[in-house]
Design a protein around this motif. Structure first.
Motif, PDB file in Angstrom:
ATOM      1  N   GLU A 229      47.330  47.134  30.978  1.00  0.00           N
ATOM      2  CA  GLU A 229      46.776  48.170  31.850  1.00  0.00           C
ATOM      3  C   GLU A 229      47.761  49.303  32.098  1.00  0.00           C
ATOM      4  O   GLU A 229      47.373  50.381  32.573  1.00  0.00           O
ATOM      5  CB  GLU A 229      46.324  47.564  33.186  1.00  0.00           C
ATOM      6  CG  GLU A 229      47.451  47.116  34.105  1.00  0.00           C
ATOM      7  CD  GLU A 229      48.091  45.786  33.706  1.00  0.00           C
ATOM      8  OE1 GLU A 229      49.117  45.429  34.304  1.00  0.00           O
ATOM      9  OE2 GLU A 229      47.547  45.110  32.794  1.00  0.00           O
ATOM     10  N   GLU A 407      35.669  52.925  34.786  1.00  0.00           N
ATOM     11  CA  GLU A 407      34.962  51.796  35.422  1.00  0.00           C
ATOM     12  C   GLU A 407      35.925  50.830  36.105  1.00  0.00           C
ATOM     13  O   GLU A 407      35.522  50.035  36.956  1.00  0.00           O
ATOM     14  CB  GLU A 407      34.144  51.033  34.378  1.00  0.00           C
ATOM     15  CG  GLU A 407      34.986  50.352  33.308  1.00  0.00           C
ATOM     16  CD  GLU A 407      34.138  49.620  32.284  1.00  0.00           C
ATOM     17  OE1 GLU A 407      33.645  48.529  32.620  1.00  0.00           O
ATOM     18  OE2 GLU A 407      33.976  50.161  31.167  1.00  0.00           O
ATOM     19  N   ALA A 419      39.691  41.736  31.245  1.00  0.00           N
ATOM     20  CA  ALA A 419      38.552  42.548  30.803  1.00  0.00           C
ATOM     21  C   ALA A 419      39.030  43.863  30.202  1.00  0.00           C
ATOM     22  O   ALA A 419      38.483  44.342  29.195  1.00  0.00           O
ATOM     23  CB  ALA A 419      37.610  42.808  31.976  1.00  0.00           C
ATOM     24  N   TYR A 420      40.047  44.475  30.803  1.00  0.00           N
ATOM     25  CA  TYR A 420      40.584  45.733  30.283  1.00  0.00           C
ATOM     26  C   TYR A 420      41.183  45.529  28.889  1.00  0.00           C
ATOM     27  O   TYR A 420      40.970  46.335  27.983  1.00  0.00           O
ATOM     28  CB  TYR A 420      41.645  46.286  31.238  1.00  0.00           C
ATOM     29  CG  TYR A 420      42.181  47.636  30.814  1.00  0.00           C
ATOM     30  CD1 TYR A 420      41.448  48.798  31.053  1.00  0.00           C
ATOM     31  CD2 TYR A 420      43.404  47.745  30.167  1.00  0.00           C
ATOM     32  CE1 TYR A 420      41.922  50.040  30.652  1.00  0.00           C
ATOM     33  CE2 TYR A 420      43.890  48.983  29.764  1.00  0.00           C
ATOM     34  CZ  TYR A 420      43.136  50.124  30.008  1.00  0.00           C
ATOM     35  OH  TYR A 420      43.610  51.354  29.598  1.00  0.00           O
ATOM     36  N   ASP A 422      40.366  43.145  26.739  1.00  0.00           N
ATOM     37  CA  ASP A 422      39.281  42.881  25.777  1.00  0.00           C
ATOM     38  C   ASP A 422      38.574  44.169  25.381  1.00  0.00           C
ATOM     39  O   ASP A 422      38.210  44.357  24.209  1.00  0.00           O
ATOM     40  CB  ASP A 422      38.278  41.895  26.395  1.00  0.00           C
ATOM     41  CG  ASP A 422      38.861  40.503  26.574  1.00  0.00           C
ATOM     42  OD1 ASP A 422      39.923  40.222  25.971  1.00  0.00           O
ATOM     43  OD2 ASP A 422      38.258  39.700  27.311  1.00  0.00           O
ATOM     44  N   GLN A 423      38.382  45.066  26.342  1.00  0.00           N
ATOM     45  CA  GLN A 423      37.753  46.353  26.036  1.00  0.00           C
ATOM     46  C   GLN A 423      38.618  47.149  25.061  1.00  0.00           C
ATOM     47  O   GLN A 423      38.109  47.770  24.119  1.00  0.00           O
ATOM     48  CB  GLN A 423      37.539  47.137  27.325  1.00  0.00           C
ATOM     49  CG  GLN A 423      36.756  48.436  27.133  1.00  0.00           C
ATOM     50  CD  GLN A 423      36.661  49.233  28.412  1.00  0.00           C
ATOM     51  OE1 GLN A 423      37.589  49.957  28.764  1.00  0.00           O
ATOM     52  NE2 GLN A 423      35.548  49.085  29.131  1.00  0.00           N
ATOM     53  N   ASP A 426      38.265  45.657  21.597  1.00  0.00           N
ATOM     54  CA  ASP A 426      36.980  46.041  20.991  1.00  0.00           C
ATOM     55  C   ASP A 426      36.991  47.495  20.516  1.00  0.00           C
ATOM     56  O   ASP A 426      36.359  47.841  19.506  1.00  0.00           O
ATOM     57  CB  ASP A 426      35.851  45.848  22.012  1.00  0.00           C
ATOM     58  CG  ASP A 426      35.604  44.379  22.331  1.00  0.00           C
ATOM     59  OD1 ASP A 426      36.061  43.514  21.538  1.00  0.00           O
ATOM     60  OD2 ASP A 426      34.989  44.085  23.382  1.00  0.00           O
ATOM     61  N   ALA A 427      37.728  48.333  21.255  1.00  0.00           N
ATOM     62  CA  ALA A 427      37.784  49.759  20.892  1.00  0.00           C
ATOM     63  C   ALA A 427      38.758  50.027  19.749  1.00  0.00           C
ATOM     64  O   ALA A 427      38.846  51.168  19.264  1.00  0.00           O
ATOM     65  CB  ALA A 427      38.171  50.584  22.110  1.00  0.00           C
TER      66      ALA A 427
END
Length: 958
Positions: A229, A407, A419-420, A422-423, A426-427
């Motif tokens: 992060e 978000e 979650a950050y 994993d995002q 994915d990106a």
């Protein structure tokens, strides 16, 4: 007879060996109503010699085994030898290469003769030497009560058949799976290793780093972080200008990483081809693109970068990392160094921290606040690590992200980090990579890295398996009790466990003999093998197939045509199982002990699940951790030769409870040796002229006095305390009470009585005989010798003492305690005043003070209630303030006493107690002793009588 431990101990060793004293078979207990106790301890790994730490590991369960035998149990206490894996092979290789450190340990620490070194140049030759010359010799010298018929090594053919059955069964039940999995991988041996194979880094954990995919032209420059992060706060990157870096094709992409990282990535299942290598200085001054913000950030030189850690390229977040903040300030202050590497100092000067979150109690740039508050001004300050850790912790639990995070804005990092990440993956902005939390080195000397391998692993993450294992923990005894949560915690976090390696000693994987089952995985149910080991040798190896063991462990209904020999062995297995107590080390809860529970939960029914585990602490040597590999050890043979086995045992058991750490200190061991010798010499005074002559043990036939009854009563209390401690595996508490605690009572008894009296002689002999039985588990050589001389029977063959209620005299104990306290008080006065007393006057509290005591007892230990009770008596009410003062003192007295003692004091004739003790007191102080009641009319030249309180008489010394 002088105390000669070496002579005594050798005779008993020979006797035990000749008689097979500790060979346990079904139905061999002396008890008609037979109880069975099965005790195990981790079998040794003989890659080196046995040291004093090992001696304690095996002596603690031996004490419990001996205790249970005296309680009438049929006790099985076996041992075997764990040779699975590669540490022994590594030791042999180092020996054959002539490594000086290895040769020094063998020659100097373990005293391997020069002419014997060649015999150690094969793995089993090496293992056998240390098994026979160190472990077995040391265990026998210590007097361990082991059934030696049951020993085996883990590469024996029959044992391998047993392990083969285990793993075929687990595979059939879907508890094994093949797939990619992170493993500890020795780059020297080129195979996976486990905790037991490590020289350094045993506590190291896998850390899954996030790789931030920065860009440089057509290449990816991945930078590893545990805080993905913070990517929006990156202001620059660092490389080691002297390190070697590589441009490599990684899974079809061009990556720039350290040369060491290319091998790490290859081990973690990436396809890696190195195109070229160059020094880190070639990267300095370049700019890389942040994949999340699109910002260009410069690469700066830094000597603190370790090319062997992760990718060797480090991103800098100076607003939120105290390390990075100080590194940036130091870079700004070192223009000369920046120019030397081609970096314009103006570029560095323009770099400013970029805050990404807000946290209470810190300003806009938390890292700046953190270092300034702590007064840390240099990146070399050792306090910086703690400052960094504290800030990271605060930000993780309370830091809220800025609006730029979309978000995730306003969220606490703790809630969104995963979650950050994993995002970002994915990106395509992030990747992942494993690294250890600390340096890890194999026993062979090779570096250990994290590798992802296609391997067979045990599915400890299966929820139903976890639940069954938790039921094992729920139903078993955990000693100490606070370890129960540790098992549950380990079960919760434990995931897949790689159970094979490429080579080494041990059992081949049944369906793929290119692999060997690793050490922690082949040592989970070997306790069952002990129960059948001697008889299994009679059965041809080829007959030990899957059906044989299915019939043995699951009964006649498990196979179509059960082998009668297997069913016969099944009876013995069921006779001994389950393991009643497993004694093991605290650090094994996180692996071996929990694996042990998993496998028993899966393979056996609940009645055969482990019944109890006792945890043991770590051994220190003169305050430092013992280490076989570093030669910082004491060998049991040397200690036994110097002090005697009983002394070694007694020190190891007395220094701490099993689960506590202990410290071997030569000076303290010498003291224990002297104490045992004094015990021996005292015992000689009580032994009969004819060894083993008849000893009348009936107290009713003796002419016993008050003080004899007191000692016998104290003895019953000691029996109860020692027995309770042993039931709780509190070997220190038990031995302390049986030896030191009762010695205090004996010292007082010897002062109080004429020991030449027949009643005193009988009392001392009875106490000695009882104590010898209590101490037999701890110092078996001495106690057997003395007890056999006294009674004709070795102590270990005599039953464990039972407290005799007929000999318990609470009132006598309270009376004697009053005399002892009076003696102490007189001594204190003599010491303080320097008086040589001619007359000692003792004044017992007046009757009205006893009435106050009765009121306190009636009301209970509450000052207000006791005062009300006392003032309800008109006579006491007239005494006003005097009663008030006395109530407070007596409430404190009663509060510290149990009900039985209070009841006894209520009935105590205090005056009579002291009058009966006058002859002793006059002998003790060589003075005239006069005892008076306070409210009588005696001479009171010192005006002391009024100071008397119940059970604390006033004293005047003339």
């Amino acid at each position: 007879m002088d105390y000669d431990p070496q002579d005594i101990e050798e005779r008993w060793r020979e006797r035990w060996a000749e008689t097979g004293q500790y060979e346990a078979d079904p139905g061999t207990s002396a008890s008609d109503d037979e109880d069975v106790t099965f005790i195990t301890v981790p079998y040794p790994y003989p890659s080196g010699g046995m040291h004093i730490g090992h001696a304690r590991t095996y002596t603690v369960p031996d004490v419990y085994a001996r205790y249970r035998r005296q309680r009438g149990d049929n006790v099985l206490f076996p041992i075997a030898w764990h040779v699975t894996g590669t540490p022994i092979i590594g030791a042999v290789e180092r020996l054959k290469k002539g490594e000086e450190e290895q040769l020094s340990v063998l020659r100097d620490t373990y005293e391997v003769p020069e002419e014997t070194l060649q015999d150690l140049e094969t793995p089993m030759g090496y293992a056998r030497y240390f098994i026979e010359e160190h472990y077995k010799r040391g265990m026998k010298s210590l007097g361990l009560s082991i059934d030696w018929r049951r020993e085996f090594t883990t590469n024996d053919d029959r044992y391998s058949k047993f392990i083969t059955w285990q793993y075929e069964t687990l595979r059939e039940r879907d508890r094994l799976e093949k797939g990619l999995h992170p493993v500890k991988y020795c780059t020297n041996e080129e195979q996976p290793v486990t905790t037991h194979d490590l020289l350094e880094g045993e506590e190291a954990e896998y850390q899954e780093y996030t790789l931030i995919r920065f860009g440089l032209d057509d290449a990816v420059v991945p930078m590893a972080t545990l805080r993905p992060e913070t990517v929006r706060g990156v202001t620059n990157a660092y490389v080691d200008p002297e390190g070697t870096y590589a441009r490599a094709t990684v899974d079809g992409e061009t990556w720039i990483v350290s040369e060491q990282a290319t091998e790490k990535l290859r081990l973690q299942a990436h396809d890696v081809t190195v195109e070229e290598t160059f020094v880190g200085a070639d990267l300095v001054g370049e700019s890389v693109t942040n994949p999340v913000t699109g910002d260009e950030v410069p690469i700066l030189p830094a000597t603190f970068v370790d090319p062997d850690n992760a990718t060797g390229v480090v991103m800098s977040v100076p607003a939120h990392s105290p390390d990075d903040y100080l590194a940036l300030q130091e870079a700004k202050a070192d223009d000369e160094r920046m120019e030397r590497y081609g970096v314009d100092p103006a570029v560095v000067d323009r770099i400013e921290p970029v805050p990404i979150l807000d946290i209470e109690d810190y300003g806009e740039v938390p890292a700046k606040d953190a270092v300034e508050r702590a007064g840390v001004t240099s990146s070399n300050d050792p306090e910086l690590e703690e400052v960094t850790k504290e800030l990271y912790n605060r930000e993780f639990h309370a830091g809220r992200l800025h609006d730029a995070y979309g978000e995730f804005a306003g969220e606490v990092i703790e809630d969104i980090r995963e979650a950050y990440r994993d995002q970002g993956v994915d990106a395509g902005h992030f990747g992942t990579m494993y690294e250890f939390s600390e340096e890890v080195v194999c026993r062979c000397g090779g570096d250990v890295e994290v590798a992802e391998q296609d391997t067979w692993f045990l599915r400890y993450n299966d929820e139903d398996w976890k639940e069954a294992t938790k039921r094992v923990v729920e139903n078993m005894e955990c000693i100490p009790e606070n370890t129960r949560d540790e098992y549950d915690h380990t079960i919760d976090w434990l995931n897949e466990w790689p159970c094979i390696r490429n080579y080494g000693l041990g059992t081949r994987l049944p369906w793929d003999d290119d692999f060997v089952i690793e050490p922690l995985s082949d040592s989970t149910i070997y306790m069952a093998y002990y129960t059948i080991a001697p008889r299994l040798r009679e059965i041809p190896v080829e007959d030990l197939d899957r059906d044989f063991f299915d019939a043995l462990f699951y009964g006649p209904g498990a196979v179509d045509d059960p082998d009668p020999r297997a069913l016969d062995l099944r009876e013995e297995w069921l006779y001994w199982y389950p393991v009643d107590y497993r004694f093991s080390a605290n650090d094994l809860i996180s692996n071996h002990l929990t694996f042990y529970l998993f496998h028993h939960a899966e393979l056996f029914d609940q009645p055969q699940w482990p019944a109890g585990i006792v945890i043991m602490g770590m051994g220190l040597l003169e305050g430092e951790k013992m280490s076989s590999s570093k030669g910082h050890v004491v060998l049991p043979g040397e200690a036994i030769e110097r002090y005697g086995a009983d002394t070694v045992r007694f020190f190891l058991l007395n220094s701490a409870e099993p689960w506590q750490d202990y410290d071997w200190r030569a000076g303290q061991v010498e003291s224990v040796r002297n104490q045992l010798e004094r015990f021996w010499n005292r015992a000689q005074e009580l032994l009969p002229d004819e060894p083993g002559s008849t000893f009348d043990d009936d107290p009713e036939s003796q002419d016993l006095e008050h003080v004899d009854r007191w000692l016998l009563s104290k003895l019953q209390g000691s029996i109860r305390e020692v027995t309770e401690a042993m039931e709780n595996s509190e070997t220190r508490g038990a031995s302390q009470t049986a030896f030191y605690g009762f010695e205090e009572a004996l010292r007082w008894y010897r002062r109080r009585t004429d020991r030449s009296r027949p009643g005193a002689q009988w009392t001392l002999r009875h106490a000695l005989e009882t104590r010898l039985r209590l101490l037999a588990p701890f110092v078996p050589f001495m106690t057997n010798e003395l007890h056999e001389t006294l009674t004709g029977t070795p102590a270990e063959d005599a039953p464990w003492p039972e407290a005799d209620p007929a000999l318990e005299r609470p009132a006598v104990e309270v009376q004697e305690r009053q005399i002892e306290r009076l003696t102490e008080d007189v001594n204190d006065i003599v010491d303080v005043t320097g008086t040589d007393p001619e007359t000692i006057r003792v004044y017992v509290a007046a009757d009205w003070k006893r009435q106050v005591f009765d009121a306190v007892v009636e009301a209970g230990p509450d000052v207000g209630a006791a005062m009300s009770e006392a003032m309800s008596d008109p006579d006491l009410r007239e005494r006003g303030e005097a009663v008030n003062d006395l109530v407070g003192d007596l409430v404190e007295l009663v509060r510290d006493l149990d009900d039985e003692t209070v009841d006894t004091l209520e009935e105590l004739d205090e005056l009579a107690v002291y009058e009966a003790a006058v002859p002793f007191l006059e002998r003790e102080f060589d003075a005239t002793v006069e005892v008076y009641a306070e409210d009588a009319d005696p001479p009171d030249p010192g005006d002391r009588a009024g100071n008397a309180v119940p059970f604390r008489p006033a004293i005047h010394i003339e």
